[in-house]
Motif scaffolding. Structure first.
Motif, PDB file in Angstrom:
ATOM      1  N   LEU A 105       0.896  -1.275  -0.027  1.00  0.00           N
ATOM      2  CA  LEU A 105      -0.062  -0.051   0.027  1.00  0.00           C
ATOM      3  C   LEU A 105       1.050   1.267   0.170  1.00  0.00           C
ATOM      4  O   LEU A 105       0.553   2.135  -0.660  1.00  0.00           O
ATOM      5  CB  LEU A 105      -1.025  -0.010   1.229  1.00  0.00           C
ATOM      6  CG  LEU A 105      -2.132  -1.001   1.283  1.00  0.00           C
ATOM      7  CD1 LEU A 105      -2.803  -1.023   2.672  1.00  0.00           C
ATOM      8  CD2 LEU A 105      -2.901  -1.099   0.105  1.00  0.00           C
ATOM      9  N   THR A 106       1.889   1.365   0.998  1.00  0.00           N
ATOM     10  CA  THR A 106       2.723   2.419   1.086  1.00  0.00           C
ATOM     11  C   THR A 106       3.324   3.000  -0.168  1.00  0.00           C
ATOM     12  O   THR A 106       3.432   4.023  -0.889  1.00  0.00           O
ATOM     13  CB  THR A 106       3.772   2.355   2.091  1.00  0.00           C
ATOM     14  OG1 THR A 106       3.220   1.918   3.303  1.00  0.00           O
ATOM     15  CG2 THR A 106       4.606   3.359   2.380  1.00  0.00           C
ATOM     16  N   ILE A 107       4.022   1.860  -0.978  1.00  0.00           N
ATOM     17  CA  ILE A 107       4.592   1.820  -2.005  1.00  0.00           C
ATOM     18  C   ILE A 107       3.704   2.350  -3.325  1.00  0.00           C
ATOM     19  O   ILE A 107       4.042   2.976  -4.007  1.00  0.00           O
ATOM     20  CB  ILE A 107       5.607   0.633  -2.490  1.00  0.00           C
ATOM     21  CG1 ILE A 107       6.658   0.408  -1.478  1.00  0.00           C
ATOM     22  CG2 ILE A 107       6.214   0.635  -3.898  1.00  0.00           C
ATOM     23  CD1 ILE A 107       7.372  -0.973  -1.706  1.00  0.00           C
ATOM     24  N   LEU A 108       2.631   1.779  -3.365  1.00  0.00           N
ATOM     25  CA  LEU A 108       1.517   2.026  -4.509  1.00  0.00           C
ATOM     26  C   LEU A 108       1.311   3.428  -4.339  1.00  0.00           C
ATOM     27  O   LEU A 108       1.128   4.083  -5.567  1.00  0.00           O
ATOM     28  CB  LEU A 108       0.351   1.145  -4.337  1.00  0.00           C
ATOM     29  CG  LEU A 108       0.440  -0.204  -4.902  1.00  0.00           C
ATOM     30  CD1 LEU A 108      -0.851  -1.085  -4.483  1.00  0.00           C
ATOM     31  CD2 LEU A 108       0.867  -0.267  -6.350  1.00  0.00           C
ATOM     32  N   ARG A 109       0.860   3.868  -2.896  1.00  0.00           N
ATOM     33  CA  ARG A 109       0.599   5.401  -3.018  1.00  0.00           C
ATOM     34  C   ARG A 109       1.867   6.410  -3.493  1.00  0.00           C
ATOM     35  O   ARG A 109       1.512   7.441  -4.097  1.00  0.00           O
ATOM     36  CB  ARG A 109       0.161   5.545  -1.648  1.00  0.00           C
ATOM     37  CG  ARG A 109      -0.385   7.204  -1.457  1.00  0.00           C
ATOM     38  CD  ARG A 109      -1.088   7.452  -0.128  1.00  0.00           C
ATOM     39  NE  ARG A 109      -1.454   8.824  -0.527  1.00  0.00           N
ATOM     40  CZ  ARG A 109      -0.963  10.044  -0.100  1.00  0.00           C
ATOM     41  NH1 ARG A 109      -0.248   9.865   0.733  1.00  0.00           N
ATOM     42  NH2 ARG A 109      -1.755  11.105  -0.045  1.00  0.00           N
ATOM     43  N   VAL A 110       3.020   6.114  -3.045  1.00  0.00           N
ATOM     44  CA  VAL A 110       3.989   6.842  -3.438  1.00  0.00           C
ATOM     45  C   VAL A 110       4.194   6.910  -5.030  1.00  0.00           C
ATOM     46  O   VAL A 110       4.564   7.853  -5.365  1.00  0.00           O
ATOM     47  CB  VAL A 110       5.310   6.267  -2.719  1.00  0.00           C
ATOM     48  CG1 VAL A 110       6.619   7.110  -3.459  1.00  0.00           C
ATOM     49  CG2 VAL A 110       5.486   6.438  -1.337  1.00  0.00           C
ATOM     50  N   ARG A 111       4.021   5.528  -5.490  1.00  0.00           N
ATOM     51  CA  ARG A 111       4.064   5.598  -7.119  1.00  0.00           C
ATOM     52  C   ARG A 111       2.906   6.515  -7.625  1.00  0.00           C
ATOM     53  O   ARG A 111       3.036   7.145  -8.831  1.00  0.00           O
ATOM     54  CB  ARG A 111       3.905   4.144  -7.309  1.00  0.00           C
ATOM     55  CG  ARG A 111       4.035   4.088  -8.996  1.00  0.00           C
ATOM     56  CD  ARG A 111       3.800   2.412  -9.439  1.00  0.00           C
ATOM     57  NE  ARG A 111       4.954   1.745  -9.021  1.00  0.00           N
ATOM     58  CZ  ARG A 111       5.317   0.479  -9.166  1.00  0.00           C
ATOM     59  NH1 ARG A 111       4.105  -0.217  -9.552  1.00  0.00           N
ATOM     60  NH2 ARG A 111       6.193  -0.078  -8.899  1.00  0.00           N
ATOM     61  N   SER A 112       1.675   6.412  -7.097  1.00  0.00           N
ATOM     62  CA  SER A 112       0.747   7.266  -7.550  1.00  0.00           C
ATOM     63  C   SER A 112       0.949   8.795  -7.596  1.00  0.00           C
ATOM     64  O   SER A 112       0.649   9.663  -8.474  1.00  0.00           O
ATOM     65  CB  SER A 112      -0.732   6.953  -6.681  1.00  0.00           C
ATOM     66  OG  SER A 112      -1.735   8.052  -7.077  1.00  0.00           O
ATOM     67  N   LEU A 113       1.511   9.267  -6.338  1.00  0.00           N
ATOM     68  CA  LEU A 113       1.914  10.711  -5.982  1.00  0.00           C
ATOM     69  C   LEU A 113       3.127  10.940  -7.343  1.00  0.00           C
ATOM     70  O   LEU A 113       3.087  12.045  -7.731  1.00  0.00           O
ATOM     71  CB  LEU A 113       2.469  10.732  -4.595  1.00  0.00           C
ATOM     72  CG  LEU A 113       1.298  10.800  -3.595  1.00  0.00           C
ATOM     73  CD1 LEU A 113       2.051  10.771  -2.257  1.00  0.00           C
ATOM     74  CD2 LEU A 113       0.117  11.580  -3.615  1.00  0.00           C
ATOM     75  N   GLY A 114       3.907   9.856  -7.543  1.00  0.00           N
ATOM     76  CA  GLY A 114       4.926  10.152  -8.496  1.00  0.00           C
ATOM     77  C   GLY A 114       4.442  10.464  -9.744  1.00  0.00           C
ATOM     78  O   GLY A 114       4.926  11.596 -10.612  1.00  0.00           O
ATOM     79  N   HIS A 115       3.531   9.506 -10.066  1.00  0.00           N
ATOM     80  CA  HIS A 115       2.568  10.098 -11.643  1.00  0.00           C
ATOM     81  C   HIS A 115       2.194  11.359 -11.413  1.00  0.00           C
ATOM     82  O   HIS A 115       2.224  12.114 -12.459  1.00  0.00           O
ATOM     83  CB  HIS A 115       1.636   8.887 -11.755  1.00  0.00           C
ATOM     84  CG  HIS A 115       2.218   7.604 -12.167  1.00  0.00           C
ATOM     85  ND1 HIS A 115       3.416   7.304 -12.875  1.00  0.00           N
ATOM     86  CD2 HIS A 115       1.917   6.385 -11.713  1.00  0.00           C
ATOM     87  CE1 HIS A 115       3.527   6.027 -13.165  1.00  0.00           C
ATOM     88  NE2 HIS A 115       2.807   5.392 -12.394  1.00  0.00           N
ATOM     89  N   THR A 116       1.283  11.666 -10.507  1.00  0.00           N
ATOM     90  CA  THR A 116       0.833  12.988 -10.309  1.00  0.00           C
ATOM     91  C   THR A 116       1.899  14.029 -10.453  1.00  0.00           C
ATOM     92  O   THR A 116       1.640  15.058 -11.345  1.00  0.00           O
ATOM     93  CB  THR A 116       0.082  13.215  -9.344  1.00  0.00           C
ATOM     94  OG1 THR A 116      -0.935  12.114  -8.986  1.00  0.00           O
ATOM     95  CG2 THR A 116      -0.759  14.593  -9.058  1.00  0.00           C
TER      96      THR A 116
END
Length: 590
Positions: free
Chosen positions: A285-296
């Protein structure tokens, strides 16, 4: 140790040999003053003098600060222990507010404390008036100053509101004379200490990057170690986010640090990109959210550089991860807010492309998720701002659809939410800019409907509010851009009222502000295009005044600034230039 226990302990242990660096006098019955007094005591007792100043002979710590938690009834006199504490204190800090004004009946214990300190203290003892609420003229009545004295109180009214951002420079005005140096010297040393902290944090981040990359290579060694590595990676990413956030907050206090902050942000993105390549990270979960923020963040960068297709691809990737996170963990604190942001980003691109159906779909979903996020955190200004942004997108959709009554309703609703967010975060320029931006949108709406006078009034108010924000945040790119936009709208409204001389003058001012913004944000292609629109309006006004040379220069600037833009208004300018050139009415080399 709780404040009550600490106060009980200090009261019980008083004796004639005790010494205090300062005594805090305040109205115990006033909750605001009580909170500020205890906060100030904790900050002063925990303060450490910069090492460079300690080497010059200044004391390393302020020492103990006396504060009494026991309420004295109206008319009560100071007891022996309080008198002893006052006389044993080097300095007196007085919390001033309307509640602290002398009481009309009987003896006032605050006035007794002040008078007793002035009578017993040495010539070096100072009285520090601290304003927690109200105007500065309260101080002379509370601190027993002569009316002719020039009293300078330390304004700490923001400290008495728990949600306010506290300025450390206000406390330094008290610390400096207590430890025996000038305020300018102490502020300079604190700034150096802050910069040194940021440099150390940056070095640690570089070390962290190298260590993390080495750890990433070790994931390939054995399958049984990979799950452990992912767990460690989550911890490292959480630590990295905290370090980057702390460094960014410290750098915000240093003028001219935007470049360093941008480099830190880019370094963070590079580190995350290198660490998020393993398949096992897909369920973390933590890594997925960091990845989402990175895409944004990557989408925002692409948008700023005019690469709309790349921005669209990144925003869609972020939305896909956000939807997956909601399925995996619907109770996560940021799930709804993240979805609202992703839908809002996609709505913004749909608005640029005049895709009404897609815009309406994303705007409605952004509003839905923003409201669910606010229900979870009703006093979070960022959540309120999310709803305000969603209503802006809904208004744009209604405008494209031709439903002007809905446009006005949505914009007025957005203004209400924006004002509510600004009340909760009065020191956040990003939030303070939203009500002014909404006012500009309303001015544009009045222009669209032909209500030129109303548009002129709204635009004038927007300019005045933006100029007030510029005085507070002169180097903030968002505020500078807002002032340019408001002057552009005002200049357009003036041109419609036939006051073309004033319109050209206002548009010239808009150009100056826009150029300042583009120096700060050279990659902002949207603002460059808007500056082209300002030049086009100036071209039209000059033509109507018969100023052909000025009109020609403004027109060519408009053509250059809007070249390559996908905005429909920019295409109108380019088509007009092509027609004029083909008809041999203009010569760009002339």
């Amino acid at each position: 140790m709780s404040a009550a226990f600490r106060a009980m302990k200090t009261n019980d242990s008083k004796n004639e040999n005790e010494h205090w660096s300062a005594f805090i006098s305040y109205r115990r019955t006033c909750h605001r003053d009580n909170r500020l007094a205890h906060c100030l005591q904790a900050k002063l007792e925990g303060y450490r003098t910069p090492k460079q100043l300690v080497r010059k002979g200044l004391k390393p710590r302020i020492g103990r600060v006396f504060i009494d938690d026991e309420e004295l009834a109206s008319g009560a006199s100071l007891n022996d222990s309080l008198r002893q504490a006052v006389s044993s204190s080097d300095h007196l800090i007085v919390i001033c507010s309307p509640d602290a004004l002398p009481r009309s009946a009987g003896t006032d214990y605050m006035q007794e404390e002040i008078a007793y300190f002035k009578a017993k203290s040495s010539p070096k003892g100072k009285v520090f008036p601290v304003l927690s609420e109200g105007e500065h003229n309260l101080v002379t009545d509370i601190v027993l100053y002569d009316k002719r004295d020039s009293v300078v109180a330390v304004d700490m009214s923001s400290w008495s509101r728990c949600w306010a951002m506290r300025d450390p420079s206000e406390m330094l005005q008290i610390v400096a004379p207590v430890i025996g140096c000038s305020y300018a010297t102490l502020r300079d040393r604190e700034t150096r200490r802050l910069r040194r902290t940021v440099m150390i944090a940056t070095m640690l981040l570089v070390i962290f990057a190298a260590t993390a990359l080495f750890a990433g290579l070790n994931w390939m060694e054995a399958a049984k170690q990979r799950r452990l590595a992912i767990d460690r990676l989550s911890d490292v990413l959480g630590l990295a986010r905290n370090v980057f956030t702390a460094a960014d907050q410290d750098l915000r206090q240093i003028h001219g640090s935007s470049g360093v902050r941008n480099r830190l942000t880019n370094l963070s993105a590079e580190i995350v990109a290198k660490l998020l390549t393993e398949r096992e990270a897909e369920n973390d979960l933590t890594i997925l959210r960091v990845r989402s923020l990175g895409h944004t963040a990557a989408g925002d960068q692409a948008w700023a550089h005019g690469n709309v297709e790349e921005a669209l691809r990144k925003y869609r990737a972020a939305l896909e991860i956000d939807e997956r996170l909601l399925e995996m963990d619907s109770e996560g604190r940021t799930r709804y807010a993240d979805l609202s942001v992703s839908h809002g980003k996609l709505a913004r691109i749909a608005a640029l492309q005049h895709d009404a159906d897609t815009l309406g779909e994303h705007a409605r979903k952004a509003q839905y998720y923003a409201e669910k996020a606010l229900n979870r955190e009703p006093n979070d200004s960022q959540r309120i701002l999310g709803i305000a942004t969603a209503y802006r997108d809904l208004a744009i959709h209604a405008l494209i659809s031709g439903d002007m009554s809905k446009v006005r309703n949505y914009m007025e609703t957005r203004m209400q939410y924006a004002k509510r967010a600004a009340l909760l975060s009065p020191d956040d320029p990003r939030i303070l800019a939203v009500p002014v931006d909404t006012l500009m949108n309303l001015a544009n709406l009045e222009l669209e409907e032909g209500n030129v006078e109303k548009a002129h009034l709204a635009a004038t108010e927007a300019v005045e509010r933006n100029e007030a924000l510029m005085r507070r945040f002169p180097t903030n790119p968002l505020i500078v851009r807002g002032l340019f936009m408001s002057k552009l709208v005002l200049g357009t409204a003036l041109a419609r009222t036939s006051d073309r001389i004033q319109a050209i003058h206002t548009l010239d001012e808009a150009r100056i502000v826009a150029e300042k913004h583009l120096e700060m944000q050279p990659e902002d292609s949207e603002s460059r295009t808007l500056l082209g629109f300002a030049e086009y309006v100036a071209f039209q006004a000059n033509m109507e005044l018969g100023r052909e040379e000025e009109a020609k220069r403004a027109f060519f600037r408009a053509v250059e600034l809007t070249k390559g833009s996908s905005d429909p208004r920019a295409k109108v300018i380019q088509e007009l230039y092509d027609k004029a050139k083909n008809a041999a009415r203009v010569d760009h080399n002339e």
